[in-house]
Design a protein around this motif. Structure first.
Motif, mmCIF file in Angstrom:
data_model
loop_
_atom_site.group_PDB
_atom_site.id
_atom_site.type_symbol
_atom_site.label_atom_id
_atom_site.label_comp_id
_atom_site.label_asym_id
_atom_site.label_seq_id
_atom_site.Cartn_x
_atom_site.Cartn_y
_atom_site.Cartn_z
ATOM 1 N N UNK A 43 3.301 10.743 6.166
ATOM 2 C CA UNK A 43 4.724 11.052 6.102
ATOM 3 C C UNK A 43 5.249 10.910 4.669
ATOM 4 N N UNK A 44 4.784 9.893 3.960
ATOM 5 C CA UNK A 44 5.155 9.732 2.554
ATOM 6 C C UNK A 44 4.653 10.922 1.743
ATOM 7 N N UNK A 45 3.425 11.325 2.000
ATOM 8 C CA UNK A 45 2.852 12.482 1.307
ATOM 9 C C UNK A 45 3.715 13.726 1.526
ATOM 10 N N UNK A 46 4.078 13.984 2.788
ATOM 11 C CA UNK A 46 4.872 15.179 3.099
ATOM 12 C C UNK A 46 6.233 15.138 2.389
ATOM 13 N N UNK A 47 6.864 13.969 2.400
ATOM 14 C CA UNK A 47 8.186 13.869 1.802
ATOM 15 C C UNK A 47 8.169 14.085 0.310
ATOM 16 N N UNK A 48 7.214 13.468 -0.370
ATOM 17 C CA UNK A 48 7.176 13.617 -1.818
ATOM 18 C C UNK A 48 6.671 14.996 -2.236
ATOM 19 N N UNK A 49 5.903 15.650 -1.374
ATOM 20 C CA UNK A 49 5.500 17.030 -1.657
ATOM 21 C C UNK A 49 6.713 17.950 -1.666
ATOM 22 N N UNK A 50 7.633 17.743 -0.724
ATOM 23 C CA UNK A 50 8.868 18.540 -0.702
ATOM 24 C C UNK A 50 9.711 18.227 -1.931
ATOM 25 N N UNK A 51 9.823 16.946 -2.294
ATOM 26 C CA UNK A 51 10.576 16.577 -3.489
ATOM 27 C C UNK A 51 9.967 17.227 -4.727
ATOM 28 N N UNK A 52 8.653 17.216 -4.822
ATOM 29 C CA UNK A 52 7.974 17.855 -5.957
ATOM 30 C C UNK A 52 8.333 19.332 -6.036
ATOM 31 N N UNK A 53 8.279 20.021 -4.917
ATOM 32 C CA UNK A 53 8.552 21.463 -4.912
ATOM 33 C C UNK A 53 9.995 21.751 -5.309
ATOM 34 N N UNK A 54 10.923 20.966 -4.781
ATOM 35 C CA UNK A 54 12.324 21.197 -5.101
ATOM 36 C C UNK A 54 12.649 20.828 -6.548
ATOM 37 N N UNK A 55 12.065 19.737 -7.023
ATOM 38 C CA UNK A 55 12.303 19.330 -8.393
ATOM 39 C C UNK A 55 11.713 20.344 -9.375
ATOM 40 N N UNK B 162 0.830 -1.206 0.000
ATOM 41 C CA UNK B 162 0.000 0.000 0.000
ATOM 42 C C UNK B 162 0.868 1.261 0.000
ATOM 43 N N UNK B 163 1.945 1.242 0.782
ATOM 44 C CA UNK B 163 2.841 2.399 0.834
ATOM 45 C C UNK B 163 3.498 2.652 -0.520
ATOM 46 N N UNK B 164 4.020 1.589 -1.135
ATOM 47 C CA UNK B 164 4.694 1.794 -2.424
ATOM 48 C C UNK B 164 3.698 2.099 -3.542
ATOM 49 N N UNK B 165 2.491 1.560 -3.448
ATOM 50 C CA UNK B 165 1.437 1.969 -4.393
ATOM 51 C C UNK B 165 1.186 3.476 -4.284
ATOM 52 N N UNK B 166 1.154 3.971 -3.060
ATOM 53 C CA UNK B 166 0.918 5.402 -2.843
ATOM 54 C C UNK B 166 2.085 6.230 -3.381
ATOM 55 N N UNK B 167 3.294 5.742 -3.194
ATOM 56 C CA UNK B 167 4.460 6.421 -3.779
ATOM 57 C C UNK B 167 4.313 6.509 -5.292
ATOM 58 N N UNK B 168 3.905 5.414 -5.922
ATOM 59 C CA UNK B 168 3.730 5.412 -7.376
ATOM 60 C C UNK B 168 2.660 6.409 -7.810
ATOM 61 N N UNK B 169 1.567 6.477 -7.074
ATOM 62 C CA UNK B 169 0.503 7.417 -7.424
ATOM 63 C C UNK B 169 0.981 8.862 -7.285
ATOM 64 N N UNK B 170 1.701 9.171 -6.210
ATOM 65 C CA UNK B 170 2.230 10.516 -6.039
ATOM 66 C C UNK B 170 3.242 10.850 -7.132
ATOM 67 N N UNK B 171 4.072 9.872 -7.478
ATOM 68 C CA UNK B 171 5.055 10.105 -8.533
ATOM 69 C C UNK B 171 4.378 10.371 -9.869
ATOM 70 N N UNK B 172 3.342 9.614 -10.175
ATOM 71 C CA UNK B 172 2.628 9.809 -11.445
ATOM 72 C C UNK B 172 1.947 11.172 -11.493
ATOM 73 N N UNK B 173 1.349 11.580 -10.374
ATOM 74 C CA UNK B 173 0.595 12.832 -10.350
ATOM 75 C C UNK B 173 1.498 14.050 -10.281
ATOM 76 N N UNK B 174 2.517 14.000 -9.438
ATOM 77 C CA UNK B 174 3.334 15.179 -9.157
ATOM 78 C C UNK B 174 4.651 15.226 -9.915
ATOM 79 N N UNK B 175 5.300 14.082 -10.062
ATOM 80 C CA UNK B 175 6.693 14.094 -10.500
ATOM 81 C C UNK B 175 6.879 13.764 -11.978
ATOM 82 N N UNK B 176 6.020 12.920 -12.529
ATOM 83 C CA UNK B 176 6.133 12.594 -13.951
ATOM 84 C C UNK B 176 6.088 13.840 -14.832
#
Length: 406
Positions: free
Chosen positions: A390-402, A315-329
């Motif tokens: 916590x995963x949400x917060x971390x990838x949100x920071x990565x999105x902003x910096x990227x 579930x955690x890694x699925x959520x990482x994939x969803x955040x990556x697809x929405x924010x980082x791709x």
């Protein structure tokens, strides 16, 4: 969409049956710790156990502690680890040394047990220690290394193994979960192929133990090694473990003959006589103090259950994939890990040129992922200590910096 993703994280946390375990860890000042696949967080009870050990057992019993039970810890903890996390019956697992040392012991014992065979099969993207150790053994014993070229996005496939092994293959060595991509290998099928050719199998479990269910006995694994400082939260430099299938005990003889692996260690007599069973894998004095955290961590894992840990990990890694697809791709970030759950371990690797320059800004922001060259950020949420928020917060920071990176 961000609000919807945050609401999803909140809902997942509320429904998480493992959520209460997070309170058992020492508090961290990090905004988002996403490197549990490299170094797990310490438990509160670990600090208490170490204090009690230093003041009570070490300070109180002094050298008498060896006969109080310390001498047996490599085997009793090995059996406990085998039952809780490895699918291994008692008498086949020991805790000792480092992964590198145990890898050398087992690999060297394996090739020596097949003296008429001159080939060892491994893959080009395995963890450096695995490759380096086998390069050294090949030089020592005059063996030929047969390299399987693996895609760093995935890992080794049974078809590749079938094409590489033959009647001259002594040993095959692969990782259960690929350290770079998180690819989850098909251990039973690769074992079947190797055994049909008469070869022994050695598996590196460093990136799967404590995160992915393992069934060494059921899968017919011959030999295995792994560390205890990742998902087992053993701490920096915590001891490793080795598994030697019961049917091979007595046939395989590890090369580092130390007093603790002797049949009667305290006789200290002339000549080496190997101890029976898995104890023969030991060499020097066991790292007792470093083993203390394993008692608390294995108790916690047993209570949680490895199947529940795996369910949350997916579930955690699925959520990482969803955040990556929405924010980082949209920012040019590529997912270089398997999307199919049955082929994915406990981490997800993201890749974009220039990611190395984001490490310091991420750390300064309290977000701690792992970096692997070239240009890969590993996102490794640990199921027992990491929340979805916590995963949400971390990838949100990565999105902003990227998004600000040229």
């Amino acid at each position: 969409m961000s609000d919807a993703l945050l609401a999803r994280a909140t809902d997942l946390d509320a429904a998480d049956p493992l959520a209460p375990f997070r309170a058992r860890f020492v508090p961290t000042s990090a905004v988002s710790y996403l490197d549990g696949n490299s170094l797990g967080r310490p438990l509160r009870s670990t600090a208490e156990l170490i204090d009690d050990f230093v003041r009570g057992q070490w300070g109180g019993r002094l050298i008498r502690g060896w006969t109080d039970g310390w001498l047996d810890w490599p085997l009793t903890l090995g059996d406990r680890l085998g039952a809780v996390a490895l699918g291994a019956a008692a008498g086949q697992t020991v805790v000792a040394d480092s992964t590198t040392v145990l890898l050398y012991k087992l690999a060297r014992a394996a090739v020596d047990a097949r003296p008429d065979r001159r080939k060892v099969v491994l893959d080009t993207d395995n963890f450096p220690t695995d490759r380096y150790v086998l390069e050294g053994i090949a030089a020592e014993r005059g063996l030929t290394l047969v390299w399987i070229e693996t895609d760093p996005v995935t890992g080794v496939h049974p078809e590749q193994v079938a094409a590489a092994v033959d009647s001259d293959t002594a040993l095959v060595l692969f990782s259960h979960v690929a350290y770079r991509s998180g690819w989850l290998a098909d251990v039973p099928e690769i074992n079947r192929i190797a055994h049909a050719a008469g070869a022994l199998t050695l598996w590196d479990l460093c990136h799967s133990v404590g995160s992915v269910p393992i069934r060494l006995d059921e899968w017919g694994v011959d030999l295995a090694v792994g560390c205890s400082y990742k998902y087992l939260n053993g701490g920096p430099g915590a001891p490793a473990f080795a598994y030697l299938r019961r049917e091979l005990q007595g046939e395989l003889r590890q090369p580092i003959q130390g007093w603790m692996g002797h049949r009667a260690a305290f006789e200290m007599g002339p000549g080496y006589e190997a101890a029976p069973g898995a104890r023969a894998l030991l060499s020097g004095t066991p790292p007792i103090l470093a083993m203390v955290p394993m008692h608390a961590n294995l108790d916690m894992l047993a209570e949680a259950g490895i199947e529940a840990v795996r369910a949350k990990s997916l579930l955690l890694t699925d959520f990482v994939l969803d955040l990556a697809d929405e924010w980082l791709a949209p920012l040019g970030v590529e997912v270089v890990s398997p999307r199919e759950p049955r082929r994915r371990g406990g981490h997800v690797t993201l890749r974009r040129a220039g990611f190395e320059q984001l490490l310091e800004p991420l750390w300064d922001s309290g977000v701690i992922p792992d970096y692997r060259r070239p240009d890969g950020l590993r996102i490794g949420p640990a199921p027992l200590s990491t929340s979805f928020t916590e995963v949400y917060r971390g990838l949100a920071v990565l999105r902003d910096l990227a998004g600000k990176q040229p």
